[in-house]
Write an enzyme that holds these catalytic residues in place. Structure first.
Site, PDB file in Angstrom:
ATOM      1  N   HIS A  45      -9.206  -7.278  -9.552  1.00  0.00           N
ATOM      2  CA  HIS A  45     -10.409  -8.146  -8.851  1.00  0.00           C
ATOM      3  C   HIS A  45     -10.542  -7.512  -7.560  1.00  0.00           C
ATOM      4  O   HIS A  45      -9.427  -7.304  -6.721  1.00  0.00           O
ATOM      5  CB  HIS A  45     -10.261  -9.584  -8.831  1.00  0.00           C
ATOM      6  CG  HIS A  45     -10.501 -10.151  -9.833  1.00  0.00           C
ATOM      7  ND1 HIS A  45      -9.993 -11.358 -10.330  1.00  0.00           N
ATOM      8  CD2 HIS A  45     -11.171  -9.849 -11.014  1.00  0.00           C
ATOM      9  CE1 HIS A  45     -10.499 -11.876 -11.612  1.00  0.00           C
ATOM     10  NE2 HIS A  45     -11.161 -10.958 -12.010  1.00  0.00           N
ATOM     11  N   ARG A  70      -9.032 -12.180 -21.796  1.00  0.00           N
ATOM     12  CA  ARG A  70      -8.634 -11.763 -20.370  1.00  0.00           C
ATOM     13  C   ARG A  70      -8.372 -13.055 -19.824  1.00  0.00           C
ATOM     14  O   ARG A  70      -7.593 -13.065 -18.826  1.00  0.00           O
ATOM     15  CB  ARG A  70      -9.801 -10.762 -19.797  1.00  0.00           C
ATOM     16  CG  ARG A  70      -9.515 -10.150 -18.526  1.00  0.00           C
ATOM     17  CD  ARG A  70     -10.689  -9.303 -17.923  1.00  0.00           C
ATOM     18  NE  ARG A  70     -11.117  -9.297 -16.698  1.00  0.00           N
ATOM     19  CZ  ARG A  70     -10.396  -8.370 -15.831  1.00  0.00           C
ATOM     20  NH1 ARG A  70      -9.437  -7.771 -16.014  1.00  0.00           N
ATOM     21  NH2 ARG A  70     -10.865  -8.423 -14.460  1.00  0.00           N
TER      22      ARG A  70
END
Length: 321
Positions: free
Chosen positions: A293, A270
């Site tokens: 995020h 990731r």
């Protein structure tokens, strides 16, 4: 999809002696985290463990099962003693900071419920957490990890692992996100974008490359178990949901056979996804959306990785370096 059951007192620890009022309060708080704050299972598990450790420490200090009245009268010295005891046992600053955060949230929640009022813990400074930078793989090493070998065309387990690793690197998914995908929501030859529900229930749309769709189709064709539309798509050897540990072990074997660094984990794929996009000129806001995020500051950590790479290139290539 049915909602998860309420958190029981056993989540804290069935062997831990607590006053009945405190036992119920902590169980109610954990349930509030799940349903009121939409916290992830891993967050709830970690906070429950942190609270259990503190209450265990307090029980030994008091010499009796703690109750809410005991928490009402705790002073700063007790909280400092707890953190110091954990530090002596080798607990790192990041874990100490999480423990303190869990206790602060518990005390604030109990105050809001008018169960107690003790703000001593709020006077305690958070432990300093060392600044860390994501450790991605190089483009070449990441490509080597996700390159399915010929055996994956015939072996369903190898095909499964290849598909999962491709999703981690090609889509930037967390391993929990990849393993929770169902056939209903998974990429198909006709579906180029998938909906991912990440931390805190935050939804995002993620594009899926043709190579990933092909890898998933190959796994589905080879998988010997029936795949219900609303159950996890990736299965273990006995047909149950695939454990993250299996993918971690697959990466461990790759570290040994491919000469990968010790930091080469499923989550590093990731990191590699984000870093390689940024290096290729990807927009930071778009990468934030792809990763899910909540804050741009989290995504900005990847700019430090790219800066280090640029400085390394400069040191090697510039004639005046």
């Amino acid at each position: 999809m049915t909602s998860p059951p309420d958190i029981s007192a056993e989540t804290i620890a069935p062997e831990l002696p607590l006053g009945a009022d405190l036992e119920r309060a902590v169980a109610d708080w954990l349930t509030h985290l799940r349903h009121g704050r939409d916290a992830s299972d891993k967050t709830i598990e970690a906070y429950a463990r942190d609270v259990r450790q503190f209450l265990n420490f307090l029980a030994h200090r008091l010499g009796h099962p703690p109750c809410i009245a005991d928490l009402q009268h705790l002073d700063l010295k007790v909280f400092r003693g707890f953190l110091a005891a954990r530090r002596r046992n080798g607990t790192v600053s990041r874990s100490l900071a999480r423990s303190l955060s869990a206790l602060r949230q518990l005390f604030r929640w109990m105050e809001a419920r008018k169960l107690l009022q003790n703000r001593a813990i709020l006077q305690l400074a958070m432990p300093k957490v060392p600044h860390s930078v994501p450790k991605p793989l190089t483009v070449a090493k990441a490509a080597e990890v996700v390159q399915a070998d010929a055996a994956a065309e015939l072996d369903w387990v190898l095909a499964r692992d290849a598909a999962v690793l491709l999703m981690l690197y090609g889509c930037g998914l967390r391993i929990s996100e990849a393993l929770s995908l169902t056939p209903r929501d998974a990429p198909t030859p006709e579906r180029e974008v998938i909906r991912i529900v990440g931390k805190g229930g935050k939804e995002r749309l993620v594009p899926v490359l043709p190579a990933i769709r092909e890898a998933i189709a190959r796994y589905v064709a080879l998988c010997p178990y029936p795949l219900a539309a609303d159950e996890p798509m990736f299965r273990g050897a006995k047909g149950g949901p695939l454990s993250p540990r299996i993918i971690q072990l697959a990466m461990q074997r790759m570290r040994e056979t491919m000469d990968l660094p010790a930091t080469a984990t499923p989550h590093a794929l990731r990191h590699s996804f984000a870093t390689h996009l940024l290096s290729a000129g990807g927009d930071l806001r778009q990468i934030q959306e792809l990763l899910g995020h909540a804050s741009l500051s989290t995504t900005q950590a990847y700019t430090e990785v790219d800066r280090d790479r640029l400085l390394a290139v400069y040191d090697v290539a510039h004639p005046r370096a």
